[in-house]
Write a protein that holds these residues in place. Structure first.
Motif, PDB file in Angstrom:
ATOM      1  N   ALA A   1     -14.702  28.295  36.921  1.00 46.83           N
ATOM      2  CA  ALA A   1     -14.381  26.980  37.621  1.00 46.83           C
ATOM      3  C   ALA A   1     -12.861  27.069  37.916  1.00 46.83           C
ATOM      4  CB  ALA A   1     -14.277  25.981  36.587  1.00 46.83           C
ATOM      5  N   ALA A   2     -12.747  27.866  38.900  1.00 49.65           N
ATOM      6  CA  ALA A   2     -11.478  28.124  39.768  1.00 49.65           C
ATOM      7  C   ALA A   2     -10.576  26.833  40.427  1.00 49.65           C
ATOM      8  CB  ALA A   2     -11.239  29.139  40.200  1.00 49.65           C
ATOM      9  N   VAL A   3     -11.578  25.666  40.899  1.00 53.12           N
ATOM     10  CA  VAL A   3     -11.104  24.769  41.769  1.00 53.12           C
ATOM     11  C   VAL A   3      -9.725  23.999  41.001  1.00 53.12           C
ATOM     12  CG1 VAL A   3     -11.400  22.778  43.065  1.00 53.12           C
ATOM     13  CG2 VAL A   3     -13.276  24.794  42.871  1.00 53.12           C
ATOM     14  N   GLY A   4      -8.560  23.781  41.725  1.00 54.30           N
ATOM     15  CA  GLY A   4      -7.517  23.490  41.147  1.00 54.30           C
ATOM     16  C   GLY A   4      -6.563  24.279  40.642  1.00 54.30           C
ATOM     17  N   ASP A   5      -6.873  25.404  40.226  1.00 53.62           N
ATOM     18  CA  ASP A   5      -6.222  26.426  39.864  1.00 53.62           C
ATOM     19  C   ASP A   5      -5.717  27.203  40.930  1.00 53.62           C
ATOM     20  OD1 ASP A   5      -4.925  28.652  38.915  1.00 53.62           O
ATOM     21  OD2 ASP A   5      -6.479  29.466  37.872  1.00 53.62           O
ATOM     22  N   ARG A   6      -4.198  26.843  41.367  1.00 51.70           N
ATOM     23  CA  ARG A   6      -3.833  27.229  42.820  1.00 51.70           C
ATOM     24  C   ARG A   6      -3.873  29.034  42.716  1.00 51.70           C
ATOM     25  NH1 ARG A   6      -2.603  23.822  46.334  1.00 51.70           N
ATOM     26  NH2 ARG A   6      -2.593  21.514  45.701  1.00 51.70           N
TER      27      ARG A   6
ATOM     28  N   LEU B   1      -9.603  17.684  43.129  1.00 50.83           N
ATOM     29  CA  LEU B   1      -8.677  18.963  43.168  1.00 50.83           C
ATOM     30  C   LEU B   1      -7.564  18.654  42.550  1.00 50.83           C
ATOM     31  CD1 LEU B   1      -9.415  20.490  46.685  1.00 50.83           C
ATOM     32  CD2 LEU B   1     -10.593  20.926  44.602  1.00 50.83           C
ATOM     33  N   ALA B   2      -6.716  17.593  42.533  1.00 51.36           N
ATOM     34  CA  ALA B   2      -5.475  17.406  41.994  1.00 51.36           C
ATOM     35  C   ALA B   2      -5.729  17.225  40.539  1.00 51.36           C
ATOM     36  CB  ALA B   2      -4.750  16.061  42.599  1.00 51.36           C
ATOM     37  N   ARG B   3      -6.695  16.777  40.251  1.00 52.40           N
ATOM     38  CA  ARG B   3      -7.111  16.394  38.717  1.00 52.40           C
ATOM     39  C   ARG B   3      -7.304  17.621  37.762  1.00 52.40           C
ATOM     40  NH1 ARG B   3     -11.291  11.487  38.248  1.00 52.40           N
ATOM     41  NH2 ARG B   3     -10.255   9.853  39.344  1.00 52.40           N
ATOM     42  N   CYS B   4      -8.178  18.231  38.305  1.00 57.19           N
ATOM     43  CA  CYS B   4      -8.653  19.548  37.205  1.00 57.19           C
ATOM     44  C   CYS B   4      -9.323  20.437  38.159  1.00 57.19           C
ATOM     45  CB  CYS B   4      -9.824  18.686  36.550  1.00 57.19           C
ATOM     46  SG  CYS B   4     -11.249  17.838  37.033  1.00 57.19           S
ATOM     47  N   ARG B   5      -9.944  21.479  37.214  1.00 59.05           N
ATOM     48  CA  ARG B   5     -10.724  22.642  37.792  1.00 59.05           C
ATOM     49  C   ARG B   5     -12.518  22.448  37.440  1.00 59.05           C
ATOM     50  NH1 ARG B   5      -8.253  28.038  35.497  1.00 59.05           N
ATOM     51  NH2 ARG B   5      -8.817  27.091  33.425  1.00 59.05           N
ATOM     52  N   VAL B   6     -13.045  22.723  38.556  1.00 54.02           N
ATOM     53  CA  VAL B   6     -14.541  22.892  38.387  1.00 54.02           C
ATOM     54  C   VAL B   6     -14.897  23.913  39.476  1.00 54.02           C
ATOM     55  CG1 VAL B   6     -14.498  20.209  38.127  1.00 54.02           C
ATOM     56  CG2 VAL B   6     -14.705  21.138  40.232  1.00 54.02           C
ATOM     57  N   SER B   7     -16.223  24.361  39.278  1.00 56.31           N
ATOM     58  CA  SER B   7     -16.825  25.382  39.947  1.00 56.31           C
ATOM     59  C   SER B   7     -17.905  24.765  40.937  1.00 56.31           C
ATOM     60  CB  SER B   7     -17.416  26.426  39.050  1.00 56.31           C
ATOM     61  OG  SER B   7     -18.635  25.957  38.291  1.00 56.31           O
ATOM     62  N   ALA B   8     -18.412  23.532  40.590  1.00 54.82           N
ATOM     63  CA  ALA B   8     -19.513  22.807  41.271  1.00 54.82           C
ATOM     64  C   ALA B   8     -19.145  21.339  41.656  1.00 54.82           C
ATOM     65  CB  ALA B   8     -20.782  23.207  40.812  1.00 54.82           C
ATOM     66  N   VAL B   9     -19.862  20.962  42.548  1.00 57.07           N
ATOM     67  CA  VAL B   9     -19.705  19.480  42.885  1.00 57.07           C
ATOM     68  C   VAL B   9     -21.150  18.985  43.426  1.00 57.07           C
ATOM     69  CG1 VAL B   9     -18.691  17.690  44.374  1.00 57.07           C
ATOM     70  CG2 VAL B   9     -17.278  19.735  43.591  1.00 57.07           C
ATOM     71  N   VAL B  10     -21.357  17.728  42.739  1.00 53.92           N
ATOM     72  CA  VAL B  10     -22.585  17.031  43.132  1.00 53.92           C
ATOM     73  C   VAL B  10     -22.172  15.638  43.902  1.00 53.92           C
ATOM     74  CG1 VAL B  10     -24.542  15.675  42.537  1.00 53.92           C
ATOM     75  CG2 VAL B  10     -23.968  17.722  40.994  1.00 53.92           C
ATOM     76  N   ALA B  11     -22.533  15.725  45.154  1.00 52.63           N
ATOM     77  CA  ALA B  11     -22.100  14.595  45.881  1.00 52.63           C
ATOM     78  C   ALA B  11     -23.005  13.578  46.122  1.00 52.63           C
ATOM     79  CB  ALA B  11     -21.558  14.906  47.332  1.00 52.63           C
ATOM     80  N   SER B  12     -22.593  12.251  46.091  1.00 52.32           N
ATOM     81  CA  SER B  12     -23.870  11.218  45.904  1.00 52.32           C
ATOM     82  C   SER B  12     -24.312  11.032  47.262  1.00 52.32           C
ATOM     83  CB  SER B  12     -23.147   9.874  45.388  1.00 52.32           C
ATOM     84  OG  SER B  12     -23.017   9.834  44.236  1.00 52.32           O
ATOM     85  N   ASN B  13     -24.094  11.634  48.375  1.00 53.15           N
ATOM     86  CA  ASN B  13     -24.998  11.445  49.506  1.00 53.15           C
ATOM     87  C   ASN B  13     -24.427  12.739  50.462  1.00 53.15           C
ATOM     88  OD1 ASN B  13     -22.616  10.500  51.023  1.00 53.15           O
ATOM     89  ND2 ASN B  13     -23.640   8.671  51.618  1.00 53.15           N
TER      90      ASN B  13
END
Length: 354
Positions: free
Chosen positions: A332-337, A229-241
């Motif tokens: 992709a609004a994540v990171g865009d406060r 979240l501190a780095r950039c904006r994304v709209s989806a996340v794939v977590a490794s587990n």
DNA sequence: GGACTTGAGCCGTTCGTGCC
DNA sequence: GGCACGAACGGCTCAAGTCC
């Protein structure tokens, strides 16, 4: 209480007691057999396994190396292993290695000192040096892919991660991040490869800021998401587990971001927590219990001198509530406060805590 | 007398062998 | 066929012997 005490009470030799109690094919007269069984019962006698293993050169004990016993993934694998072990009269020594090579080697040595009949390594941490240490003294098999080449039971993590990422791309996401496990883990690296492959196949150039390496824990997922979240904006996340995905849910909630409205999240493994978290986690189901079962069966086959082929089990994407198409105009609004939704007043979103 | 080596004996069970 | 005897398994302890 030894076999001699039973023999004395039954009026026979220790050899006859041994033949009766071990189920030997050697003929023993029925009334002698009955006397032996009665004497053993009266003395509450049970055979000494250590003494038996001295002669048989097998201990009926197998060792299991696991990176983290508190991870539900390994708990399910262990259940599968334990069930098959129990069916075959084997005991399991569980060793928690914490992904620490020195600790793992120390445990391996302990297992060898205990003359275990075999070793199962889970978590992708078995090295060539470890295998050299074993030196063929006991059979070694693995759950998942390891740096050392041993017979294994695993899933195709590259393909499974590609499937998870493709699901998000098909929903319309174009900025998809990956919360990767530790870079030392082949499983984590395979899942990253699958994620990257899916992006490239969709004609999306992966942004290096979208990829965050962390630990295979909820805490790791939480930290990785904060960093993302501190780095950039994304709209989806794939977590490794799933653990990491649950940590991500917590981090997103703390930032006032809704799942899946603001960010979609996909987990991996389909652990028991995935279906009951809020929102229920979309995840790639890995047949963990079956992997455990098949791994111990593989170990028994190797031990019996039978040909051991690697086993690859199928995975399946379970779509639940944590994924949805991105909001219109909210690319992709994540990171865009400025673009974030506020956390609902007085109505907490319940997430499983990291 | 101290340091070191060697070999016997022990543990409980199993298995091959031979006797009745 | 039914049973007993004795060796064997691996690692350890302890006594006896040897050397400096």
């Amino acid at each position: 209480m030894t076999i001699r005490d039973v023999a004395r009470l039954a009026g026979v030799s220790p050899a006859t007691v041994s033949r009766v109690l071990s189920g030997s094919n050697h003929p023993v007269r029925e009334d002698t057999r009955r006397r032996v069984l009665e004497a053993a019962q009266r003395l509450a006698y049970y055979p000494n396994r250590l003494a038996r293993s001295l002669l048989r050169r097998e201990t009926a004990v197998v060792g299991l190396l696991v990176p983290d016993v508190s991870n539900p993934y390994y708990a399910a694998v262990l259940r599968g292993i334990e069930d098959v072990a129990h069916q075959h009269g084997l005991a399991v020594i569980l060793c928690n290695t914490d992904r620490d090579p020195a600790k793992q080697r120390q445990y391996l040595r302990t297992l060898l000192e205990h003359r275990v009949d075999g070793v199962v390594a889970a978590g992708g941490t078995l090295t060539v040096e470890d295998l050299r240490m074993v030196d063929g003294r006991v059979p070694v098999v693995a759950v998942g892919r390891h740096p050392a080449r041993v017979p294994s039971v695993r899933v195709n993590n590259v393909e499974a991660a590609r499937q998870a990422c493709r699901h998000l791309l098909e929903l319309g996401h174009v900025r998809v991040a990956c919360l990767a496990g530790p870079a030392s883990s082949l499983t984590a690296r395979d899942r990253v490869r699958g994620y990257l492959a899916a992006l490239r196949e969709a004609g999306i150039q992966p942004d290096e800021r979208w990829l965050v390496w962390s630990e295979f824990t909820a805490e790791g997922g939480y930290r990785a998401t904060r960093e993302l979240l501190a780095r950039c904006r994304v709209s989806a996340v794939v977590a490794s587990n799933d653990q990491m995905a649950l940590g991500a849910l917590r981090a997103l909630w703390e930032e006032g971001l809704q799942v899946p409205e603001d960010v979609s999240v996909v987990g991996f493994d389909d652990t028991s927590a995935a279906a009951v978290s809020v929102p229920a986690l979309t995840t790639v189901a890995v047949p963990t219990y079956e992997m455990g079962r098949r791994t111990l069966e593989l170990l028994l086959a190797v031990r019996a001198g039978r040909r051991a082929a690697n086993v690859v089990l199928p995975t399946e994407l379970r779509v639940r509530e944590s994924t949805a198409p991105p909001r219109k105009g909210q690319a992709a609004a994540v990171g865009d406060r400025a673009g974030r939704t506020q956390r609902p007043e007085g109505r907490e979103r319940v997430c499983t805590h990291p």
